[in-house]
Design an enzyme around this catalytic site. Sequence first.
Site, PDB file in Angstrom:
ATOM      1  N   CYS A 131       0.826  -1.214   0.000  1.00 37.10           N
ATOM      2  CA  CYS A 131       0.000   0.000   0.000  1.00 37.10           C
ATOM      3  C   CYS A 131       0.855   1.257   0.000  1.00 37.10           C
ATOM      4  O   CYS A 131       0.356   2.344  -0.264  1.00 37.10           O
ATOM      5  CB  CYS A 131      -0.875   0.001   1.240  1.00 37.10           C
TER       6      CYS A 131
ATOM      7  N   GLU B 160      -4.252   3.206  -8.007  1.00 34.63           N
ATOM      8  CA  GLU B 160      -3.198   2.395  -7.405  1.00 34.63           C
ATOM      9  C   GLU B 160      -2.940   1.198  -8.319  1.00 34.63           C
ATOM     10  O   GLU B 160      -3.826   0.387  -8.548  1.00 34.63           O
ATOM     11  CB  GLU B 160      -3.697   1.924  -6.035  1.00 34.63           C
TER      12      GLU B 160
ATOM     13  N   GLU C 231      -1.586   2.725  13.142  1.00 43.52           N
ATOM     14  CA  GLU C 231      -1.181   1.419  13.664  1.00 43.52           C
ATOM     15  C   GLU C 231       0.296   1.468  14.016  1.00 43.52           C
ATOM     16  O   GLU C 231       1.053   2.260  13.451  1.00 43.52           O
ATOM     17  CB  GLU C 231      -1.469   0.322  12.628  1.00 43.52           C
TER      18      GLU C 231
HETATM   19  N1  LIG Z   1      -3.104   0.969   4.293  1.00 42.15           N
HETATM   20  C1  LIG Z   1      -2.562  -0.201   4.535  1.00 42.15           C
HETATM   21  O1  LIG Z   1      -1.888  -0.437   5.560  1.00 42.15           O
HETATM   22  C2  LIG Z   1      -2.766  -1.312   3.547  1.00 42.15           C
HETATM   23  C3  LIG Z   1      -2.029  -2.476   3.729  1.00 42.15           C
HETATM   24  C4  LIG Z   1      -2.205  -3.530   2.810  1.00 42.15           C
HETATM   25  C5  LIG Z   1      -3.096  -3.411   1.739  1.00 42.15           C
HETATM   26  N2  LIG Z   1      -3.792  -2.252   1.612  1.00 42.15           N
HETATM   27  C6  LIG Z   1      -4.708  -2.087   0.489  1.00 42.15           C
HETATM   28  O2  LIG Z   1      -5.469  -3.291   0.293  1.00 42.15           O
HETATM   29  C7  LIG Z   1      -5.720  -3.481  -1.092  1.00 42.15           C
HETATM   30  C8  LIG Z   1      -5.266  -4.870  -1.505  1.00 42.15           C
HETATM   31  O3  LIG Z   1      -5.698  -5.831  -0.562  1.00 42.15           O
HETATM   32  P1  LIG Z   1      -6.985  -6.714  -0.863  1.00 42.15           P
HETATM   33  O4  LIG Z   1      -7.125  -6.957  -2.321  1.00 42.15           O
HETATM   34  O5  LIG Z   1      -6.960  -7.890   0.041  1.00 42.15           O
HETATM   35  O6  LIG Z   1      -8.156  -5.727  -0.398  1.00 42.15           O
HETATM   36  P2  LIG Z   1      -9.694  -6.084  -0.273  1.00 42.15           P
HETATM   37  O7  LIG Z   1     -10.337  -4.863   0.218  1.00 42.15           O
HETATM   38  O8  LIG Z   1     -10.218  -6.728  -1.495  1.00 42.15           O
HETATM   39  O9  LIG Z   1      -9.780  -7.225   0.876  1.00 42.15           O
HETATM   40  C9  LIG Z   1      -9.249  -6.994   2.136  1.00 42.15           C
HETATM   41  C10 LIG Z   1      -9.968  -7.895   3.138  1.00 42.15           C
HETATM   42  O10 LIG Z   1     -11.331  -7.518   3.167  1.00 42.15           O
HETATM   43  C11 LIG Z   1     -12.152  -8.660   2.998  1.00 42.15           C
HETATM   44  N3  LIG Z   1     -13.395  -8.224   2.379  1.00 42.15           N
HETATM   45  C12 LIG Z   1     -13.614  -7.863   1.098  1.00 42.15           C
HETATM   46  N4  LIG Z   1     -14.902  -7.489   0.924  1.00 42.15           N
HETATM   47  C13 LIG Z   1     -15.516  -7.624   2.147  1.00 42.15           C
HETATM   48  C14 LIG Z   1     -16.832  -7.424   2.645  1.00 42.15           C
HETATM   49  N5  LIG Z   1     -17.808  -6.989   1.849  1.00 42.15           N
HETATM   50  N6  LIG Z   1     -17.095  -7.674   3.951  1.00 42.15           N
HETATM   51  C15 LIG Z   1     -16.106  -8.114   4.783  1.00 42.15           C
HETATM   52  N7  LIG Z   1     -14.832  -8.327   4.372  1.00 42.15           N
HETATM   53  C16 LIG Z   1     -14.547  -8.090   3.070  1.00 42.15           C
HETATM   54  C17 LIG Z   1     -11.329  -9.593   2.151  1.00 42.15           C
HETATM   55  O11 LIG Z   1     -11.783 -10.924   2.293  1.00 42.15           O
HETATM   56  C18 LIG Z   1      -9.948  -9.389   2.769  1.00 42.15           C
HETATM   57  O12 LIG Z   1      -9.860 -10.174   3.943  1.00 42.15           O
HETATM   58  C19 LIG Z   1      -4.959  -2.383  -1.810  1.00 42.15           C
HETATM   59  O13 LIG Z   1      -5.834  -1.319  -2.106  1.00 42.15           O
HETATM   60  C20 LIG Z   1      -3.934  -1.919  -0.782  1.00 42.15           C
HETATM   61  O14 LIG Z   1      -3.532  -0.583  -0.974  1.00 42.15           O
HETATM   62  C21 LIG Z   1      -3.648  -1.200   2.484  1.00 42.15           C
HETATM   63  O1  LIG Z   2       0.880  -2.988   2.215  1.00 39.12           O
HETATM   64  C1  LIG Z   2       0.838  -2.403   3.246  1.00 39.12           C
HETATM   65  C2  LIG Z   2       1.765  -2.663   4.376  1.00 39.12           C
HETATM   66  O2  LIG Z   2       1.368  -1.846   5.449  1.00 39.12           O
HETATM   67  C3  LIG Z   2       3.146  -2.492   3.904  1.00 39.12           C
HETATM   68  S1  LIG Z   2       4.342  -2.209   5.109  1.00 39.12           S
HETATM   69  O3  LIG Z   2       5.228  -3.381   5.107  1.00 39.12           O
HETATM   70  O4  LIG Z   2       3.681  -2.033   6.439  1.00 39.12           O
HETATM   71  O5  LIG Z   2       5.045  -0.987   4.691  1.00 39.12           O
END
Ligand SMILES: NC(=O)c1ccc[n+]([C@@H]2O[C@H](COP(=O)([O-])OP(=O)(O)OC[C@H]3O[C@@H](n4cnc5c(N)ncnc54)[C@H](O)[C@@H]3O)[C@@H](O)[C@H]2O)c1
Ligand SMILES: O=C[C@H](O)CS(=O)(=O)O
Length: 484
Positions: A293, A388, A465
Amino acid sequence: MSQRLQLKRPDLLRQACLLGDGWREALDGATIDVTDPYTGEVLARVPQLGAADAEAAIEAAARAMTAWAAQPAKARAKVLRRWADLMMEHQDDLGRILTCEQGKPLAEAKGEIAYAASFIEWFGEEAKRVDGEILQSPVSGQRLLTLRQPIGVSVAITPWNFPAAMITRKAGPALAAGCPMIVKPAELTPLTALALGALAIEAGVPHGVLQVITGRSSEIGPVLTGSDTVRKLSFTGSTETGRKLMEQCSSTIKKLSLELGGNAPLIVFEDADIDKAVAGIVASKFRNAGQTCVCANRVYVHDSIYDAVTERLLAEVAKFRVGDGLAEGTTHGPLINEGAVAKVEQHIADAVERGAKVLTGGKRVSGTCFEPTVLAEVDERMLCAREETFGPLAPLFRFTDEADVVRQANDTVFGLASYIFTEDRNRLWRVSEALEYGMVGINTGLISNEVAPFGGVKQSGLGREGSRHGIEEYLEIKYLCLQD
Ligand SMILES: NC(=O)c1ccc[n+]([C@@H]2O[C@H](COP(=O)([O-])OP(=O)(O)OC[C@H]3O[C@@H](n4cnc5c(N)ncnc54)[C@H](O)[C@@H]3O)[C@@H](O)[C@H]2O)c1
Ligand SMILES: O=C[C@H](O)CS(=O)(=O)O
């Protein structure tokens, strides 16, 4: 059993959910296949739990809370320390499980296990610093004080890209504060979460305090978000899903932590150290094959050094080895699935159609392995400037004016991470203060650790966090007014 999942502790590969007082399968026997993104083979099958199981998990958490919260913080800290130690003792096995289900190279996966353990260690220590206050009363005869108490049953819903750290960055502060947590990991990468659950129980975390449930989020989600017993939801994932969950939680006014999508700008100014800048682009852009992210999503390079930066960046990218995360020498693994490949291909095609040039990469290697790609002459009309990418694509934008590049950097609904490279300290402060982001990396592309507040502004999320702030998300302040 996959030959790739040969573990020293085979029992860490769990194909049941940590629920209530033990490990459970779905009552109807329904399962979800977990596949290896590199080979496409089915690694394991985990239960497809449903609404009733989610209700049972909530009830078990509520039952477990009283005794866990009543323990002295030092006792909770001791259990968390043991959990962190067990994670490191089993770093090889946990790393192998993580690489098999997520794809990142084994060394990077083991690094994530250490990163994940650091949150458990950190918040075990922070548990012992949850203090109240004695206030100076404006009224004679009154004594005023505050307590900080655990908020209650908490839920974590986590993404596939960091199957260990995104869980412990939530479970650490929750358990440290005295809150039970129900974890719903991504369907794509549940095995690491289940293994962490097994080690938590081994460390002394009581049943019900930490639960890990797998299943269709469309069925489990509404139960977790709609329950009044659940007082806290911590979500990491896409902004789109975060928005949906925020709406679902509004009916019960839950406390929310949202770690959402990003669109990080990385700006290389004319006075930058070019070697530092290229190292920063490589570290930020290509970590986890661009699937983080906080990856640089847009790389802005001052016109006067554009060619020099491009040349050195291409030389570094040429050293990458894309392939099997378990193989020696692999630097970048496969993308998580076909959808991820399609997004990268769409952003490349759109940029080229609007005039960008592919300097290296641009094609699929095999399976979901994708060539690390560098585009030149990218501009703000292109999709990769606004969305993204979440893949190994480095789009290079050319700029001449500081004020204009800051405007471009801020021209997004996201506000998670940003990066600047400059040796001018006045510019450093001026631009850091002007960037509308939760985090600014200065002369580095790697900013994440357990002691700093991680999080975004605008549509990149709510709350922080890690750091001493992370535990506040799981506490409520109670004010006592004592009349003599
Ligand atoms: N800000 C951060 O710290 C951070 C960290 C990692 C990933 N991300 C973001 O996450 C995205 C990629 O991860 P992803 O594809 O797993 O995201 P996603 O939103 O598709 O899924 C994340 C989680 O949400 C759950 N989920 C999806 N729809 C749901 C619903 N309707 N109800 C309950 N749970 C639901 C999924 O099963 C999964 O466990 C990217 O946009 C990335 O930028 C952000
Ligand atoms: O993808 C999101 C994670 O928070 C990345 S990091 O390892 O914490 O920078």
